[in-house]
Design a protein around this motif. Structure first.
Motif, PDB file in Angstrom:
ATOM      1  N   ALA A  91       0.846  -1.187   0.000  1.00  0.00           N
ATOM      2  CA  ALA A  91       0.000   0.000   0.000  1.00  0.00           C
ATOM      3  C   ALA A  91       0.882   1.238   0.000  1.00  0.00           C
ATOM      4  CB  ALA A  91      -0.919   0.007   1.212  1.00  0.00           C
ATOM      5  N   THR A  92       0.276   2.362  -0.331  1.00  0.00           N
ATOM      6  CA  THR A  92       0.943   3.647  -0.220  1.00  0.00           C
ATOM      7  C   THR A  92      -0.107   4.700   0.090  1.00  0.00           C
ATOM      8  OG1 THR A  92       2.589   5.119  -1.249  1.00  0.00           O
ATOM      9  CG2 THR A  92       0.801   4.312  -2.660  1.00  0.00           C
ATOM     10  N   ARG A  93       0.340   5.929   0.310  1.00  0.00           N
ATOM     11  CA  ARG A  93      -0.577   7.010   0.649  1.00  0.00           C
ATOM     12  C   ARG A  93      -0.503   8.092  -0.418  1.00  0.00           C
ATOM     13  NH1 ARG A  93      -1.371   7.202   6.155  1.00  0.00           N
ATOM     14  NH2 ARG A  93      -3.181   8.515   5.676  1.00  0.00           N
ATOM     15  N   ARG A  94      -1.647   8.688  -0.696  1.00  0.00           N
ATOM     16  CA  ARG A  94      -1.720   9.840  -1.587  1.00  0.00           C
ATOM     17  C   ARG A  94      -1.664  11.127  -0.755  1.00  0.00           C
ATOM     18  NH1 ARG A  94      -6.634   7.584  -5.383  1.00  0.00           N
ATOM     19  NH2 ARG A  94      -5.349   6.502  -6.953  1.00  0.00           N
ATOM     20  N   PRO A  95      -1.382  12.253  -1.405  1.00  0.00           N
ATOM     21  CA  PRO A  95      -1.351  13.515  -0.656  1.00  0.00           C
ATOM     22  C   PRO A  95      -2.639  13.831   0.082  1.00  0.00           C
ATOM     23  CG  PRO A  95      -0.298  13.798  -2.781  1.00  0.00           C
ATOM     24  CD  PRO A  95      -0.909  12.434  -2.791  1.00  0.00           C
ATOM     25  N   ASP A  96      -3.773  13.288  -0.388  1.00  0.00           N
ATOM     26  CA  ASP A  96      -5.037  13.515   0.317  1.00  0.00           C
ATOM     27  C   ASP A  96      -5.220  12.558   1.498  1.00  0.00           C
ATOM     28  OD1 ASP A  96      -5.566  11.097  -0.882  1.00  0.00           O
ATOM     29  OD2 ASP A  96      -7.311  11.783  -2.025  1.00  0.00           O
ATOM     30  N   LYS A  97      -4.173  11.786   1.821  1.00  0.00           N
ATOM     31  CA  LYS A  97      -4.120  10.844   2.938  1.00  0.00           C
ATOM     32  C   LYS A  97      -4.891   9.552   2.672  1.00  0.00           C
ATOM     33  CE  LYS A  97      -3.694  14.619   6.298  1.00  0.00           C
ATOM     34  NZ  LYS A  97      -4.212  15.198   7.549  1.00  0.00           N
ATOM     35  N   SER A  98      -5.350   9.350   1.456  1.00  0.00           N
ATOM     36  CA  SER A  98      -6.041   8.109   1.131  1.00  0.00           C
ATOM     37  C   SER A  98      -5.029   6.960   1.036  1.00  0.00           C
ATOM     38  CB  SER A  98      -6.811   8.248  -0.182  1.00  0.00           C
ATOM     39  OG  SER A  98      -5.933   8.546  -1.251  1.00  0.00           O
ATOM     40  N   TRP A  99      -5.552   5.743   1.158  1.00  0.00           N
ATOM     41  CA  TRP A  99      -4.723   4.532   1.100  1.00  0.00           C
ATOM     42  C   TRP A  99      -5.003   3.845  -0.243  1.00  0.00           C
ATOM     43  CZ3 TRP A  99      -2.173   3.061   5.835  1.00  0.00           C
ATOM     44  CH2 TRP A  99      -2.516   3.865   6.931  1.00  0.00           C
TER      45      TRP A  99
END
Length: 291
Positions: A91-99
Motif C-alpha cells: 500500500a501507499t498514501r496519496r497527498p489527500d491521505k487516502s490509502w
C-alpha cells in the motif's frame, strides 16, 4: 514480560519473540500522517517498550509516510540482537491521505528497498504483504515478487496481512507464510466492512494459523474494542482491577498461544498499562464467560 512465540519454527531461521509486541502506527500524526504530536515521548515509548522486554515491533513505510520507520531507527539503532522489526508493503498514501494499492512487483521491490534504507538494515526479518482487496495484480503475482525478494536475501520471512481464509489457503500453496496480521479483538472478530473496503477478521483464519503453526498478529484490537463496550469485559475488568483495554489484551493472550498482540499507543502511560496486561491471569471460567 509474558511467554514467547516462535515465528517460522520449522525454517532454517526461526525468530522467537515475547508474546506481547508493539505496533508503531499510532506514533504518527492525525490520520496516520505526519510527525507525532510529541516526538520525544514517541522515542521514549519505543525505548521503554524494548527495555521492558518487547522484542517485536510492527511498522510500515506508509505510516507517516516513513515517520514510524525513522522514529524506530532514531530510537533503537543499532538494534538489539533479539529485536524483530516487522514491516508491511502493498500500500501507499496519496497527498489527500487516502490509502491505495502499491503492489505491482516493481512497487513491492521499491517498498522493500525504501524500508531497508530508512530502517538502516541489510535484511528485513519479517515483511507482511498487505492485501488491498480485489485489483489488477493477482495474489500469486504479488506473493511471487515477495518470495523472489526472499530468495535474494532482502527479506527473511514473508507474511500476509488483511487476508481472507481463501487468500491464506492460496498463499500457503505458493510458499511458506510465516505470519498473518488481521484485525482481531474481543469486540471485533469478524470481517468489518467500511467505506474503504473490508478488513477480514482474525476469527476466520485463527484455526488455520494454529493448524500450520503460524502466529496471528491482531491489529486494531484496542481501537475496535473500546467504542463497543461489552458488559462482560467491563465486569471481568472490574473484578481484576484493570481497564477494559488491558482485559482485551489479556483475553487475546489467553485465547490462543498462536496470538501475538501488538497494541499501539502514542502515550507512555498507556504503554505501561498495556505491558502490565501481560500479568493478568484469566481463569478457564472467565474465558468461557467472555466467549
Amino acid at each position: 514480560m509474558t511467554s514467547t512465540i516462535t515465528i517460522a519454527p520449522h525454517s532454517a531461521h526461526p525468530l522467537t519473540v515475547a508474546r506481547l509486541g508493539y505496533g508503531t502506527m499510532r506514533l504518527t500524526g492525525p490520520d496516520i500522517w505526519g510527525e507525532p504530536a510529541n516526538r520525544s515521548e514517541a522515542l521514549q515509548i519505543l525505548r521503554e517498550a524494548v527495555d521492558a522486554g518487547v522484542s517485536f515491533l510492527d511498522t510500515a513505510d506508509y505510516y507517516g509516510e516513513d515517520v514510524t520507520n525513522r522514529l524506530v531507527r532514531e530510537a533503537l539503532h543499532p538494534y538489539p540482537a533479539e529485536l524483530v522489526i516487522c514491516t508491511k508493503v502493498g500500500a501507499t498514501r496519496r497527498p489527500d491521505k487516502s490509502w491505495v494499492p502499491y503492489n505491482r512487483p516493481e512497487q513491492l521491490r521499491a517498498s522493500i528497498d525504501n524500508n531497508l534504507r530508512i530502517l538502516g538494515q541489510e535484511q528485513i526479518q519479517l515483511v507482511h504483504l498487505r492485501l488491498m482487496g480485489a485489483g489488477p495484480v493477482p495474489l500469486d503475482e504479488q506473493l511471487g515478487a515477495m518470495f523472489e525478494l526472499q530468495r535474494e536475501g532482502k527479506v527473511l520471512h514473508v507474511g500476509l496481512s488483511n487476508v481472507t481464509r481463501a487468500e491464506l489457503e492460496a498463499g500457503l500453496q505458493q510458499g511458506p507464510i510465516a505470519t498473518v496480521e488481521n484485525m482481531y479483538g474481543h469486540a471485533q472478530r469478524t470481517t468489518l466492512a467500511h467505506a474503504h473496503g473490508t478488513n477480514p477478521g482474525g476469527a476466520e483464519v485463527l484455526d488455520l494459523c494454529e493448524q500450520h503453526g503460524i502466529p496471528l498478529i491482531p491489529f486494531f484490537s484496542l481501537l475496535h474494542a473500546l467504542p463497543q463496550a461489552d458488559t462482560r469485559v467491563a465486569e471481568v475488568a472490574r473484578r481484576h482491577g484493570v481497564t477494559e483495554a488491558q482485559l482485551n489484551i489479556a483475553w487475546l493472550l489467553h485465547k490462543s498461544p498462536w496470538l501475538l498482540p501488538i497494541p499501539g499507543t502514542s502515550q507512555l502511560a498507556h504503554l505501561r498499562e498495556n505491558l502490565a496486561a501481560a500479568t493478568i491471569r484469566l481463569s478457564a471460567e472467565e474465558m468461557a464467560y467472555l466467549e
